[in-house]
Design an enzyme around this catalytic site. Structure first.
Site, PDB file in Angstrom:
ATOM      1  CB  ALA A  11      -1.298  -0.262   1.497  1.00  0.00           C
ATOM      2  N   GLY A  12       0.146   2.568  -0.043  1.00  0.00           N
ATOM      3  CA  GLY A  12       0.954   3.917   0.244  1.00  0.00           C
ATOM      4  C   GLY A  12       1.806   4.260  -0.784  1.00  0.00           C
ATOM      5  CB  VAL A  60      11.064  -4.911   8.017  1.00  0.00           C
ATOM      6  CG1 VAL A  60      10.897  -5.193   6.363  1.00  0.00           C
ATOM      7  CG2 VAL A  60      10.359  -3.957   8.730  1.00  0.00           C
ATOM      8  CG  ASN A  86       7.354   2.645   1.469  1.00  0.00           C
ATOM      9  OD1 ASN A  86       7.661   3.783   1.873  1.00  0.00           O
ATOM     10  ND2 ASN A  86       6.722   1.388   1.468  1.00  0.00           N
ATOM     11  CE1 TYR A 152       6.978   7.692  11.192  1.00  0.00           C
ATOM     12  CE2 TYR A 152       6.057  10.272  11.518  1.00  0.00           C
ATOM     13  CZ  TYR A 152       6.810   9.252  11.204  1.00  0.00           C
ATOM     14  OH  TYR A 152       6.767   9.049  10.027  1.00  0.00           O
ATOM     15  N   GLY A 183       6.474  14.787   3.568  1.00  0.00           N
ATOM     16  CA  GLY A 183       5.467  15.257   4.695  1.00  0.00           C
ATOM     17  C   GLY A 183       4.090  14.626   4.680  1.00  0.00           C
TER      18      GLY A 183
END
Length: 250
Positions: A11-12, A60, A86, A152, A183
């Site tokens: 996704a993304g 991962v 990613n 984060y 962003g």
């Protein structure tokens, strides 16, 4: 043939990068935790772009799984030209005194250690060929710390520092390293951060036009399409309405 390995490709940004590289004729190794979703992406890209796509299902965070999965690649597939690190996520927004330590572990293990595990396996293949390009997906959170973003932000600051360290250490081997720091982007990011709360996730992007996965994939591919003697080391990309991780005009 040119080969790109993309983690978190279900996704993304990861899925968008897979499509962008496939469109340019790259054969792909795509990884993720969702086997069915990876298969869907594989079938779509192979049919649409007539490229070869290999799927590897693993988390991962699991060092042994990373080494086993990547170690299963045949020699021809180890000739990786581009690695896009990613796979990553944010979980919740909370002050440091009230943070969920399990969320902390997941973010650090995925965003930092997962990137390291994959890179440590792939880099020697690039080193032996004296060529390759590593793209690490960071965040504006690496550059500007915001309230309740503590761990984060720290994990993405680590990605920033690791990218700089990789660039230095890999200089003798002609390996490019680029950190791309997006962003606000409307992907599954906020849905994951807020643990499935779709309404709360949607509110993040109200009042302005955020980046899309495609926008970021275009930037990643641009960085990888430059002449051999040109390397973009560090790049921050935001919506026009966003100045940094904190300031957004709505």
């Amino acid at each position: 043939m040119k080969i790109a390995l993309i983690t978190g490709a279900t996704a993304g940004f990861g899925e968008a990068c897979a499509e962008r590289f496939a469109k340019e004729g790259y054969h792909l190794v795509i990884t993720g935790r969702r086997a069915e979703r990876l298969q869907e992406v594989q079938q779509q890209l192979e049919q649409q772009y007539k490229v070869k796509v290999k799927t590897l299902v693993f988390d991962v965070r699991d060092k042994a799984a990373v080494e086993t999965a990547l170690g299963s690649l045949e020699d021809a597939w180890r000739a990786i030209d581009v690695l896009v690190n990613n796979a990553g996520l944010a979980l919740d927004l909370s002050t440091i005194d009230e943070g969920n330590t399990e969320d902390w572990d997941t973010m650090l293990d995925t965003n930092v250690k997962g990137l390291l595990y994959v890179s440590r396996t792939v880099i020697p293949w690039m080193r032996d060929r004296r060529k390759g390009h590593i793209v690490n997906i960071g965040s504006t959170a690496a550059k500007t710390v915001y309230a309740k973003g503590n761990v984060y932000c720290a994990s993405k600051a680590a990605v920033d520092a690791l990218s700089q360290g990789m660039r230095i250490d890999l200089l003798p081997y002609n390996i490019k390293v680029t950190a791309v720091h997006p962003g606000a982007a409307e992907t599954e990011f906020s849905l994951v951060r807020f643990k499935g709360d779709a309404s709360r996730a949607k509110d993040v992007y109200k009042g302005f036009t955020p980046l899309s996965g495609k926008d970021v994939a275009d930037v990643v591919f641009y960085c990888c399409s430059l002449p051999p003697h040109v390397c973009i080391n560090d790049l921050v990309v935001t919506p026009t309405a966003q100045a940094n991780a904190y300031y957004i005009h709505r």
